[in-house]
Design a protein around this motif. Structure first.
Motif, PDB file in Angstrom:
ATOM      1  N   VAL A 189       0.678  -1.114   0.076  1.00  0.00           N
ATOM      2  CA  VAL A 189      -0.224   0.035   0.060  1.00  0.00           C
ATOM      3  C   VAL A 189       0.305   1.337   0.215  1.00  0.00           C
ATOM      4  O   VAL A 189       1.236   2.172   0.882  1.00  0.00           O
ATOM      5  N   LEU A 190       0.786   1.770  -1.227  1.00  0.00           N
ATOM      6  CA  LEU A 190       1.800   3.304  -1.213  1.00  0.00           C
ATOM      7  C   LEU A 190       0.188   4.434  -0.533  1.00  0.00           C
ATOM      8  O   LEU A 190       0.076   4.943  -0.997  1.00  0.00           O
ATOM      9  N   THR A 191       1.197   4.945   0.530  1.00  0.00           N
ATOM     10  CA  THR A 191       0.458   5.610   1.128  1.00  0.00           C
ATOM     11  C   THR A 191       0.488   7.087   1.133  1.00  0.00           C
ATOM     12  O   THR A 191       1.364   7.495   0.763  1.00  0.00           O
ATOM     13  N   LYS A 192       0.337   8.315   1.135  1.00  0.00           N
ATOM     14  CA  LYS A 192      -0.117   9.857   1.754  1.00  0.00           C
ATOM     15  C   LYS A 192      -0.120  10.178   0.107  1.00  0.00           C
ATOM     16  O   LYS A 192       1.152  11.331  -0.176  1.00  0.00           O
ATOM     17  N   THR A 193      -0.382   9.473  -0.768  1.00  0.00           N
ATOM     18  CA  THR A 193      -0.369   9.728  -2.389  1.00  0.00           C
ATOM     19  C   THR A 193      -0.670  11.860  -2.775  1.00  0.00           C
ATOM     20  O   THR A 193      -0.490  12.086  -3.811  1.00  0.00           O
ATOM     21  N   ASP A 194      -1.372  11.791  -1.593  1.00  0.00           N
ATOM     22  CA  ASP A 194      -1.522  13.536  -1.976  1.00  0.00           C
ATOM     23  C   ASP A 194      -0.643  14.306  -1.692  1.00  0.00           C
ATOM     24  O   ASP A 194      -0.466  15.746  -2.024  1.00  0.00           O
ATOM     25  N   LEU A 195       0.368  13.487  -1.586  1.00  0.00           N
ATOM     26  CA  LEU A 195       1.829  14.833  -1.418  1.00  0.00           C
ATOM     27  C   LEU A 195       2.694  14.153  -2.493  1.00  0.00           C
ATOM     28  O   LEU A 195       3.560  15.336  -2.483  1.00  0.00           O
ATOM     29  N   LEU A 196       1.861  13.800  -3.509  1.00  0.00           N
ATOM     30  CA  LEU A 196       2.794  13.390  -4.144  1.00  0.00           C
ATOM     31  C   LEU A 196       3.189  14.795  -5.600  1.00  0.00           C
ATOM     32  O   LEU A 196       4.578  14.777  -5.750  1.00  0.00           O
ATOM     33  N   PRO A 197       2.797  15.780  -5.193  1.00  0.00           N
ATOM     34  CA  PRO A 197       3.028  16.441  -6.042  1.00  0.00           C
ATOM     35  C   PRO A 197       4.012  17.855  -5.397  1.00  0.00           C
ATOM     36  O   PRO A 197       4.479  18.123  -6.887  1.00  0.00           O
ATOM     37  N   TYR A 198       4.559  17.228  -3.961  1.00  0.00           N
ATOM     38  CA  TYR A 198       5.545  18.061  -3.497  1.00  0.00           C
ATOM     39  C   TYR A 198       7.021  17.239  -3.495  1.00  0.00           C
ATOM     40  O   TYR A 198       7.986  17.714  -2.666  1.00  0.00           O
ATOM     41  N   LEU A 199       6.411  16.130  -4.160  1.00  0.00           N
ATOM     42  CA  LEU A 199       8.175  14.828  -3.441  1.00  0.00           C
ATOM     43  C   LEU A 199       8.481  14.715  -4.470  1.00  0.00           C
ATOM     44  O   LEU A 199       8.090  14.488  -6.564  1.00  0.00           O
TER      45      LEU A 199
END
Length: 283
Positions: free
Chosen positions: A224-234
């Protein structure tokens, strides 16, 4: 690994039990004065994963480490088998959630419980070295939870989980989430009697984790890949991470989600319900 290095020595406390559970490591106290490997001081790269034991312990031979590990894992597997029989007879789906610290296991659990409380009976076994903070967070959602504090131990084992189940008393045909100690190494080797290991990887950790900790990803049925809402910043390459995971374990399933935004959570819930249905059929 911890079966030979000694990090699991000490006492484990299962919440609700008046006694402490000694984590039986079976370590021999051999103090050899000569190592069975050569030291090359000009070579600054030490691969202690070499040899039959795939580990290194000062003063202990590879053969001795292999024997200790076999003894410990064999005993653990007996406890795990008893747990698995218990789960099967009750139609319980047991999921062993593993990750590094801070990957978002507890947040994922609290969101899952809140969203599925009307559909499924659930309970939680929490594993941490110290504190009952996570168990308290879970209990605030209204479901039963029990804390296991492992002290110096870096993982849960089958014996600990069996004790916890005695106090927890999960409902028949329910889901038991086992939140393991935050550690991507030692929990890979210890069967708890679960139906599936679920490795949780935050996108803040780096896409190369499956290659750095291959045993965990090889042992898991789902990543499970979590915190995908942060992808635009990473700077995190999702496709590369999935490729690495499948290089280690070609059959691993992958879900992407955010416990904060809710993105992808439906896929996680569908996976749980499908696995839960299979557990019920086996009852």
């Amino acid at each position: 690994m911890c079966t030979v290095c000694g990090c699991g020595e000490g006492e484990t406390v299962v919440e609700g039990h008046s006694h402490t559970h000694k984590h039986e490591q079976g370590h021999g106290h051999e103090h050899a004065h000569a190592h069975d490997h050569a030291h090359h001081h000009h070579d600054h790269h030490h691969d202690y994963g070499q040899g039959p034991a795939h580990a290194h312990a000062p003063g202990m031979s590879q053969a001795r480490m292999v024997q200790i590990e076999q003894d410990i894992l064999s005993k653990n597997n007996e406890y795990a088998a008893a747990n698995r029989t218990r789960f099967t007879r009750a139609g319980i789906l047991a999921l062993n959630l593993v990750s590094s610290p801070g990957a978002g296991k507890t947040t994922l659990l609290t969101r899952t419980i809140a969203d599925l409380s009307g559909d499924l009976a659930m309970s939680v076994i929490e594993g941490d070295q110290q504190t009952a903070n996570d168990a308290q967070r879970i209990r605030e959602t209204g479901v039963k939870a029990i804390q296991i504090n492992t002290g110096k131990g870096c993982h849960l084992d089958g014996h600990m989980v069996g004790h916890a189940l005695d106090t927890l008393g999960p409902d028949d045909n329910s889901v038991v989430f086992i939140e393991n100690v935050g550690n991507l190494v030692c929990p890979a080797a210890f069967d708890l009697g679960e139906a599936h290991k679920v490795v949780i990887l935050s996108v803040t950790e780096g896409e190369d984790k499956p290659l750095k900790y291959p045993d965990m990803f090889h042992a898991s049925d789902l990543m499970v890949l979590t915190k995908t809402d942060l992808l635009p910043y990473l700077d995190f390459d999702v496709a590369q991470c999935i490729e690495y995971a499948r290089r280690v374990n070609p059959g691993i399933k992958v879900l992407q989600l955010s416990s904060t935004s809710g993105e992808g959570m439906d896929g996680w819930y569908q996976w749980i319900k499908a696995a839960r249905q299979l557990a019920s059929i086996g009852n």
